[in-house]
Enzyme design. Structure first.
Site, PDB file in Angstrom:
ATOM      1  N   ARG A  15      19.391 -25.636  31.511  1.00  0.00           N
ATOM      2  CA  ARG A  15      18.514 -24.622  30.925  1.00  0.00           C
ATOM      3  C   ARG A  15      17.612 -25.277  29.873  1.00  0.00           C
ATOM      4  O   ARG A  15      17.793 -26.438  29.509  1.00  0.00           O
ATOM      5  CB  ARG A  15      19.363 -23.515  30.277  1.00  0.00           C
ATOM      6  CG  ARG A  15      20.064 -22.636  31.274  1.00  0.00           C
ATOM      7  CD  ARG A  15      21.042 -21.675  30.614  1.00  0.00           C
ATOM      8  NE  ARG A  15      22.175 -22.356  30.028  1.00  0.00           N
ATOM      9  CZ  ARG A  15      23.143 -21.772  29.328  1.00  0.00           C
ATOM     10  NH1 ARG A  15      23.117 -20.477  29.144  1.00  0.00           N
ATOM     11  NH2 ARG A  15      24.145 -22.466  28.839  1.00  0.00           N
ATOM     12  N   LYS A  75      22.194 -25.186  24.162  1.00  0.00           N
ATOM     13  CA  LYS A  75      23.580 -25.533  23.820  1.00  0.00           C
ATOM     14  C   LYS A  75      23.685 -26.031  22.385  1.00  0.00           C
ATOM     15  O   LYS A  75      22.699 -26.445  21.763  1.00  0.00           O
ATOM     16  CB  LYS A  75      24.086 -26.640  24.755  1.00  0.00           C
ATOM     17  CG  LYS A  75      24.365 -26.168  26.153  1.00  0.00           C
ATOM     18  CD  LYS A  75      25.225 -24.938  26.171  1.00  0.00           C
ATOM     19  CE  LYS A  75      26.621 -25.158  26.690  1.00  0.00           C
ATOM     20  NZ  LYS A  75      27.335 -23.878  26.855  1.00  0.00           N
ATOM     21  N   TYR A  94      22.738 -21.575  20.742  1.00  0.00           N
ATOM     22  CA  TYR A  94      24.171 -21.273  20.770  1.00  0.00           C
ATOM     23  C   TYR A  94      24.879 -22.357  19.956  1.00  0.00           C
ATOM     24  O   TYR A  94      24.569 -23.544  20.090  1.00  0.00           O
ATOM     25  CB  TYR A  94      24.719 -21.320  22.199  1.00  0.00           C
ATOM     26  CG  TYR A  94      24.328 -20.143  23.065  1.00  0.00           C
ATOM     27  CD1 TYR A  94      24.728 -18.859  22.734  1.00  0.00           C
ATOM     28  CD2 TYR A  94      23.591 -20.330  24.225  1.00  0.00           C
ATOM     29  CE1 TYR A  94      24.383 -17.771  23.531  1.00  0.00           C
ATOM     30  CE2 TYR A  94      23.240 -19.248  25.039  1.00  0.00           C
ATOM     31  CZ  TYR A  94      23.640 -17.973  24.677  1.00  0.00           C
ATOM     32  OH  TYR A  94      23.292 -16.904  25.463  1.00  0.00           O
ATOM     33  N   HIS A  96      28.718 -21.797  18.774  1.00  0.00           N
ATOM     34  CA  HIS A  96      30.170 -21.717  19.005  1.00  0.00           C
ATOM     35  C   HIS A  96      30.909 -22.683  18.074  1.00  0.00           C
ATOM     36  O   HIS A  96      31.625 -23.583  18.504  1.00  0.00           O
ATOM     37  CB  HIS A  96      30.494 -22.005  20.480  1.00  0.00           C
ATOM     38  CG  HIS A  96      29.891 -20.999  21.407  1.00  0.00           C
ATOM     39  ND1 HIS A  96      30.346 -19.694  21.480  1.00  0.00           N
ATOM     40  CD2 HIS A  96      28.851 -21.088  22.262  1.00  0.00           C
ATOM     41  CE1 HIS A  96      29.616 -19.025  22.362  1.00  0.00           C
ATOM     42  NE2 HIS A  96      28.698 -19.832  22.843  1.00  0.00           N
ATOM     43  N   GLU A 118      25.050 -16.562  19.474  1.00  0.00           N
ATOM     44  CA  GLU A 118      26.196 -15.721  19.838  1.00  0.00           C
ATOM     45  C   GLU A 118      26.615 -14.739  18.756  1.00  0.00           C
ATOM     46  O   GLU A 118      27.403 -13.830  19.032  1.00  0.00           O
ATOM     47  CB  GLU A 118      27.399 -16.581  20.264  1.00  0.00           C
ATOM     48  CG  GLU A 118      28.084 -17.371  19.160  1.00  0.00           C
ATOM     49  CD  GLU A 118      27.444 -18.725  18.913  1.00  0.00           C
ATOM     50  OE1 GLU A 118      26.357 -18.986  19.443  1.00  0.00           O
ATOM     51  OE2 GLU A 118      28.040 -19.537  18.160  1.00  0.00           O
ATOM     52  N   ASP A 270      36.276 -18.568  29.878  1.00  0.00           N
ATOM     53  CA  ASP A 270      35.796 -19.206  28.635  1.00  0.00           C
ATOM     54  C   ASP A 270      36.566 -18.702  27.415  1.00  0.00           C
ATOM     55  O   ASP A 270      36.469 -19.292  26.338  1.00  0.00           O
ATOM     56  CB  ASP A 270      34.283 -19.023  28.467  1.00  0.00           C
ATOM     57  CG  ASP A 270      33.878 -17.557  28.357  1.00  0.00           C
ATOM     58  OD1 ASP A 270      34.661 -16.683  28.769  1.00  0.00           O
ATOM     59  OD2 ASP A 270      32.778 -17.300  27.843  1.00  0.00           O
TER      60      ASP A 270
HETATM   61  N1  LIG Z   1      32.518 -17.840  32.736  1.00  0.00           N
HETATM   62  C1  LIG Z   1      31.288 -17.657  32.277  1.00  0.00           C
HETATM   63  O1  LIG Z   1      30.355 -18.416  32.573  1.00  0.00           O
HETATM   64  C2  LIG Z   1      30.993 -16.476  31.383  1.00  0.00           C
HETATM   65  C3  LIG Z   1      29.667 -16.072  31.137  1.00  0.00           C
HETATM   66  C4  LIG Z   1      29.452 -14.925  30.356  1.00  0.00           C
HETATM   67  C5  LIG Z   1      30.542 -14.236  29.801  1.00  0.00           C
HETATM   68  N2  LIG Z   1      31.814 -14.698  30.054  1.00  0.00           N
HETATM   69  C6  LIG Z   1      33.022 -14.015  29.544  1.00  0.00           C
HETATM   70  O2  LIG Z   1      33.241 -12.817  30.266  1.00  0.00           O
HETATM   71  C7  LIG Z   1      34.087 -11.977  29.482  1.00  0.00           C
HETATM   72  C8  LIG Z   1      33.533 -10.557  29.458  1.00  0.00           C
HETATM   73  O3  LIG Z   1      32.305 -10.565  28.726  1.00  0.00           O
HETATM   74  P1  LIG Z   1      31.466  -9.228  28.510  1.00  0.00           P
HETATM   75  O4  LIG Z   1      30.156  -9.640  27.929  1.00  0.00           O
HETATM   76  O5  LIG Z   1      31.468  -8.410  29.733  1.00  0.00           O
HETATM   77  O6  LIG Z   1      32.341  -8.491  27.399  1.00  0.00           O
HETATM   78  P2  LIG Z   1      32.266  -6.939  27.002  1.00  0.00           P
HETATM   79  O7  LIG Z   1      32.772  -6.842  25.610  1.00  0.00           O
HETATM   80  O8  LIG Z   1      30.928  -6.370  27.330  1.00  0.00           O
HETATM   81  O9  LIG Z   1      33.316  -6.243  27.999  1.00  0.00           O
HETATM   82  C9  LIG Z   1      34.682  -6.490  27.944  1.00  0.00           C
HETATM   83  C10 LIG Z   1      35.412  -5.262  28.459  1.00  0.00           C
HETATM   84  O10 LIG Z   1      36.803  -5.600  28.584  1.00  0.00           O
HETATM   85  C11 LIG Z   1      37.520  -4.415  28.304  1.00  0.00           C
HETATM   86  N3  LIG Z   1      38.924  -4.738  28.069  1.00  0.00           N
HETATM   87  C12 LIG Z   1      39.495  -5.339  27.003  1.00  0.00           C
HETATM   88  N4  LIG Z   1      40.826  -5.443  27.177  1.00  0.00           N
HETATM   89  C13 LIG Z   1      41.112  -4.901  28.392  1.00  0.00           C
HETATM   90  C14 LIG Z   1      42.304  -4.682  29.124  1.00  0.00           C
HETATM   91  N5  LIG Z   1      43.488  -5.046  28.647  1.00  0.00           N
HETATM   92  N6  LIG Z   1      42.204  -4.091  30.343  1.00  0.00           N
HETATM   93  C15 LIG Z   1      41.016  -3.721  30.844  1.00  0.00           C
HETATM   94  N7  LIG Z   1      39.842  -3.873  30.171  1.00  0.00           N
HETATM   95  C16 LIG Z   1      39.900  -4.457  28.970  1.00  0.00           C
HETATM   96  C17 LIG Z   1      36.793  -3.829  27.102  1.00  0.00           C
HETATM   97  O11 LIG Z   1      37.102  -2.458  26.904  1.00  0.00           O
HETATM   98  C18 LIG Z   1      35.334  -4.054  27.522  1.00  0.00           C
HETATM   99  O12 LIG Z   1      34.782  -2.926  28.198  1.00  0.00           O
HETATM  100  C19 LIG Z   1      34.133 -12.642  28.100  1.00  0.00           C
HETATM  101  O13 LIG Z   1      35.329 -13.397  27.995  1.00  0.00           O
HETATM  102  C20 LIG Z   1      32.951 -13.569  28.108  1.00  0.00           C
HETATM  103  O14 LIG Z   1      33.121 -14.652  27.213  1.00  0.00           O
HETATM  104  C21 LIG Z   1      32.043 -15.801  30.815  1.00  0.00           C
END
Ligand SMILES: NC(=O)c1ccc[n+]([C@@H]2O[C@H](COP(=O)([O-])OP(=O)(O)OC[C@H]3O[C@@H](n4cnc5c(N)ncnc54)[C@H](O)[C@@H]3O)[C@@H](O)[C@H]2O)c1
Length: 370
Positions: A15, A75, A94, A96, A118, A270
């Protein structure tokens, strides 16, 4: 203001801090933008594209850092970058910092003013500069699941949408936030049978309205997670508990009751992952199998589509970046959402949670800027 964009140097980061389109906005607002040569190569933007947008191309990162008042990146700065930052220079990227004491010390030593994407907030209590990457990851999760379901990839040999007369895939999304909503949107669009599980009833109500009955919603309990996971072809892990590791909602003991060669996509990897058997994987080798279930656990999913990701990120960062370019540090003092992004100011840590997790002193901005 003189705004500089070095080429990203972290491994497999394609990016870029400013797209040519964003450069035009800065130039139109009266700023000078300096881009390191080839900074846009990962998204197919040439030096000429940047020149046409009004930028000056510099031949090295050293020149970019030396000649800019504000650095815009993607990054967190790497060691060779943080030692080039200096007092009175703004870094917008970002960071972190919480798990990264070396970077924190490097930034503190530089004397720069560092604003972390973030932790910038919005008026709805959201994190507007994280959301675009969650949107990308959510949508990609279904593409990843579709690939992993193919027989050649070890999957069940199932087409997500099925065909007329043939059952589509059953997809369960655990966590109905930004990632989960976008995953569900893609899955519904492809014709899958979709269930979203969340522990927030309010969120489930919103999703019920949003999808107008095209997804099932379930409150998150041990029982509902078990029932849905056992009946699923694909499970998307999309939970987030802010400031904590992801809860392990799918235990190893559950895998043997799942459909054979079904797929788990752990987007929450992550944050440690929400499946007990998850471990981070890479785009080069994204999947592995445990107890007959395919796991996809790529920690930087948006990196697969740097063109879309850079544009989405730039759309979100642009108003904040322009405010910083227009007003300098005053923008941070005036705008509470930018202020929430301030992590480091002239050798002090100004973000409480980061300071606490690093065990370093915290200085509220009023005190640091006094
Ligand atoms: N792997 C990647 O490249 C990548 C990229 C972007 C985001 N992410 C990760 O994805 C995850 C989700 O991000 P987001 O932006 O959607 O977060 P978000 O806060 O918008 O949504 C998270 C949801 O999880 C729910 N939740 C929490 N505990 C729960 C449980 N025990 N059971 C069911 N639901 C539950 C919350 O109520 C919320 O609605 C984060 O860990 C984020 O870091 C990873």
């Amino acid at each position: 203001m003189k705004v500089g964009v070095p080429k990203e140097i972290k491994a497999h980061e394609y990016r870029v801090g400013l797209t040519p389109g964003a450069v035009r906005e800065y130039v139109a607002a009266g700023h000078r933008v300096m881009i390191e040569t080839n900074a846009g190569a990962g998204i197919g933007a040439t030096d000429d594209d940047y020149r046409n947008a009004g930028a000056t191309i510099l031949t090295s990162a050293v020149e970019v850092f030396a000649s800019s008042e504000m650095i815009v990146k993607v990054k967190e700065p790497q060691p060779s970058e943080w030692c080039q930052l200096r007092e009175n220079q703004i870094l917008f990227t970002y960071l972190h910092l919480a798990p990264d004491p070396d970077q924190a010390k490097g930034l503190l030593k530089s004397g720069c003013t560092a604003i972390a994407y973030e932790t910038v907030t919005d008026a709805h209590g959201g994190l507007p500069l994280l959301a675009p990457m969650s949107e990308v990851a959510g949508r990609l999760a279904i593409e990843a699941a579709g690939s992993a379901l193919k027989r050649s990839a070890g999957g069940r040999g199932l087409l997500i949408g099925g065909v007329p007369g043939v059952q589509p895939a059953r997809i369960v999304v655990i966590g109905g936030g930004v990632v989960g909503t976008h995953a569900a949107r893609m899955a519904v669009g492809l014709g899958a049978e979709v269930t979203i599980i969340d522990r927030s009833i309010r969120r489930l109500r919103e999703l019920d309205e949003l999808f107008e009955g095209r997804v099932r919603t379930r409150f998150s309990t041990i029982e509902s997670v078990e029932e849905e996971v056992f009946a699923a072809d694909v499970v998307i892990g999309a939970v987030l508990v802010p400031g904590a590791s992801a809860p392990k909602l799918v235990r190893r003991s559950m895998l043997s009751s799942m459909r054979k060669r079904g797929v788990l996509v752990d987007v929450a990897i992550d944050q440690g992952g929400c499946f007990e058997t998850s471990r981070p994987t890479t785009h080069a080798d994204p999947t592995y199998e445990v107890d007959g279930v395919i796991h996809y656990c790529v920690a930087n999913m948006p990196g697969a589509v740097p063109l879309t990701s850079s544009q989405a990120l730039n759309n979100a960062t642009l108003p904040f970046g322009l405010a910083l370019a227009n007003k300098g540090f005053s923008a941070v003092l005036e705008n509470p959402h930018l202020r929430a992004g301030l992590n480091v100011y002239r050798g002090r840590l100004t973000y409480k949670a980061v300071a606490e997790s690093l065990g370093l002193p915290f200085s509220p901005i009023e005190q640091a800027a006094a």
